[in-house]
Motif scaffolding. Structure first.
Motif, mmCIF file in Angstrom:
data_model
loop_
_atom_site.group_PDB
_atom_site.id
_atom_site.type_symbol
_atom_site.label_atom_id
_atom_site.label_comp_id
_atom_site.label_asym_id
_atom_site.label_seq_id
_atom_site.Cartn_x
_atom_site.Cartn_y
_atom_site.Cartn_z
ATOM 1 N N ASP A 90 28.670 56.793 16.671
ATOM 2 C CA ASP A 90 27.828 56.586 15.491
ATOM 3 C C ASP A 90 26.383 56.448 15.976
ATOM 4 O OD1 ASP A 90 26.622 55.916 13.131
ATOM 5 O OD2 ASP A 90 27.628 53.975 12.903
ATOM 6 N N ASN A 135 23.386 56.976 14.574
ATOM 7 C CA ASN A 135 22.334 56.431 13.716
ATOM 8 C C ASN A 135 22.754 55.161 12.986
ATOM 9 O OD1 ASN A 135 24.177 57.734 12.094
ATOM 10 N ND2 ASN A 135 22.668 58.653 10.734
ATOM 11 N N LYS A 136 23.894 54.602 13.364
ATOM 12 C CA LYS A 136 24.366 53.307 12.856
ATOM 13 C C LYS A 136 24.488 53.276 11.330
ATOM 14 C CE LYS A 136 24.483 52.236 17.075
ATOM 15 N NZ LYS A 136 25.770 52.322 17.787
ATOM 16 N N ASN A 188 27.620 53.791 10.069
ATOM 17 C CA ASN A 188 29.072 53.575 9.946
ATOM 18 C C ASN A 188 29.845 54.867 9.727
ATOM 19 O OD1 ASN A 188 28.960 50.694 10.238
ATOM 20 N ND2 ASN A 188 28.182 50.593 8.132
ATOM 21 N N LYS A 215 28.809 50.119 26.274
ATOM 22 C CA LYS A 215 27.838 49.761 25.246
ATOM 23 C C LYS A 215 26.492 49.394 25.852
ATOM 24 C CE LYS A 215 27.276 46.870 21.140
ATOM 25 N NZ LYS A 215 27.872 45.799 20.308
ATOM 26 N N GLN A 238 20.602 47.122 22.114
ATOM 27 C CA GLN A 238 19.759 47.553 20.996
ATOM 28 C C GLN A 238 20.262 48.828 20.318
ATOM 29 O OE1 GLN A 238 15.995 47.849 23.030
ATOM 30 N NE2 GLN A 238 15.577 45.656 22.850
ATOM 31 N N ASP A 239 21.567 48.888 20.095
ATOM 32 C CA ASP A 239 22.171 50.000 19.367
ATOM 33 C C ASP A 239 21.977 51.358 20.053
ATOM 34 O OD1 ASP A 239 23.240 48.450 17.352
ATOM 35 O OD2 ASP A 239 21.441 48.562 16.110
ATOM 36 N N LYS A 240 21.700 51.373 21.331
ATOM 37 C CA LYS A 240 21.546 52.624 22.062
ATOM 38 C C LYS A 240 22.888 53.078 22.617
ATOM 39 C CE LYS A 240 16.815 51.637 23.593
ATOM 40 N NZ LYS A 240 15.917 51.496 24.771
ATOM 41 N N SER A 293 19.129 56.638 20.457
ATOM 42 C CA SER A 293 19.019 55.424 19.650
ATOM 43 C C SER A 293 18.538 55.774 18.251
ATOM 44 C CB SER A 293 18.066 54.426 20.317
ATOM 45 O OG SER A 293 16.810 55.020 20.551
#
Length: 458
Positions: A365, A367-368, A370, A424, A427-429, A455
């Motif tokens: 995912d 671009n976060k 979901n 993982k 920072q959502d990268k 990211s």
């Protein structure tokens, strides 16, 4: 004076290969000849820069995500077909195997360390990293050809204070019918007699599946368990590509290989795995191209896939995403299990066609939002004398919902083989990485180790 030009240039696009143009001048002044010659030389130079870092480019301004490419190391003409990410004693590392094993820290132009010296017996395509002895340091699992009769499955241990790793034997695997060697290796966990145990799954001769259990005494050979012979379950051609996930919702890790999936039994010691065909992509004929040997048309490429599992249609169930891994004019598709015929062929949705040898596939995912997105990358040159591409690409298929995907080019210029995603990142990268596999008949090809941090845009 009038000048007549016919342009011949070699290039590969996703749907047409090697069109030619030539410059022919009949009667021109000296200045014109010099200019034309300079343009020809510049064109030939650019066409030859297949793996150059200067040719790589990203498209951040037009993308839904931020992409940061990194050239970790340019290796030269040495073959390294697989790279793995591991937790080392001095931080995270990328290691790659060919005729030796090398390792790098993860940064631009990283220094290289030879952790396993040269061996005349070549390492096979598959490799993975797992913590064998529970010390929070990942060991590397690889296979190395012994002779024409078989292959050694090995694990290598990093030793404190030593540059070179210690070798351990997992087991010897004899060749039977099919292509020699171990093509794919993946970490595997399963419950055995109410105890969770770890090991690896391997694909041998591109037809037989086994899993190896780590013993209590890790210095001893591992315990071999037979899974299935895909040929005995209807595979007419060799298969490849591995993915693991709980497909049927019973809490156990099922296995996808090529165009088949194997259902993990409740008792993996005594009960048999049930094998089902989900796709007929392996029955596709090989694309024909000029300038390749005639025998190539008889090679069964359709069973060579890259695979991953994810819920692509938001129904709470795992779907299979697959690519035609090593042919031009390749497909990428999503397969959804049919609830009315759960053990039959799955519903197929082709997302794209015309890719060049996409021997890499990662679901994430990016671009976060979901929704699970698709990342795939093209090799510089596919196997078996297929024409190569001067502009291999890293693609993103952004999930829009309802099985619709928006295609983006994230990067261009670096060939990609067996791309993987690291653990993982902050920072959502996400961090994906790969080595490019050279083909011996192209004398100017070079191998590189590359990566991309991806990211969401703020």
């Amino acid at each position: 004076m009038k000048t007549k030009f016919l342009f011949i240039n070699f290039r590969i696009t996703m749907k047409s290969y090697y069109k030619t143009y030539a410059i022919i001048s009949r009667s021109v002044r000296k200045e014109q000849c010099l200019l034309i010659a300079s343009l020809i030389m510049l064109n030939l130079f650019l066409a030859g820069c297949y793996s150059s870092a200067t040719k790589s480019k990203a498209y951040n301004s037009k993308l839904p995500v931020k992409v940061e490419p990194i050239l970790i190391h340019q290796l030269g003409s040495e073959h390294f077909g697989n790279a793995i990410y591991r937790r080392g004693k001095e931080g995270t590392r990328i290691a790659a195997s060919g005729t030796r094993i090398l390792e790098w820290p993860i940064h631009e132009n990283a220094p290289v360390t030879e952790v396993v010296p040269y061996d005349s017996a070549r390492y096979n395509n598959g490799a993975c990293a797992i913590d064998v002895n529970n010390d929070n340091i990942d060991e590397m699992i690889v296979a190395r050809t012994v002779n024409n009769s078989g292959t050694n499955l090995l694990w290598f241990e990093e030793v404190a204070g030593q540059k070179q790793w210690r070798e351990h034997l997992i087991g010897y695997v004899a060749n039977e019918e099919g292509e020699p060697g171990i093509h794919d290796i993946m970490p595997f966990e399963v419950k055995v007699l109410d105890t969770q145990v770890a090991g690896v799954v391997i694909l041998v001769n591109r037809r037989r599946l086994f899993w190896y259990q780590i013993p209590d005494n890790t210095s001893q050979p591992w315990i071999q368990h037979f899974i299935a012979d895909l040929h005995a379950n209807g595979a007419e051609v060799p298969q490849s590509g591995l993915a693991l996930g709980d497909i049927n919702g019973d809490g156990r890790m099922d296995l996808v290989c090529g165009n088949f999936w194997a259902e993990c039994p409740s008792n993996t010691i005594n009960d048999s795995w049930q094998v089902h065909r989900y796709s007929t992509w392996d029955r596709r004929s090989t694309p024909i191209f000029p300038e390749i040997p005639v025998w190539v048309k008889d090679e069964p490429f359709g069973g060579m896939n890259q695979l991953d599992l994810g819920d692509m249609d938001a129904d709470g169930k795992l779907d299979i995403v697959a690519t035609d891994a090593e042919i031009p004019d390749a497909r990428i598709g999503v397969f959804c299990r049919n609830s009315e015929e759960p053990n039959g062929l799955w519903t197929e949705t082709v997302i794209d066609k015309g890719l060049y040898c996409p021997h890499s596939l990662v679901l994430a995912d990016v671009n976060k939002d979901n929704r699970m997105d698709i990342l795939t990358g093209e090799m510089t040159a596919g196997g078996w004398w297929f024409p190569r591409t001067p502009s291999p690409k890293l693609y993103l298929y952004l999930n829009q919902g309802n099985m619709k995907f928006q295609k983006y080019i994230l990067h261009e210029g670096w060939g990609i083989h067996m791309m993987r995603m690291a653990q993982k990142q902050p920072q959502d990268k996400i961090f994906i990485f790969a080595a490019d596999e050279i083909q011996s008949w192209y004398k100017d090809m070079t191998t590189h180790i590359v990566g991309w941090t991806i990211s969401p845009k703020q």
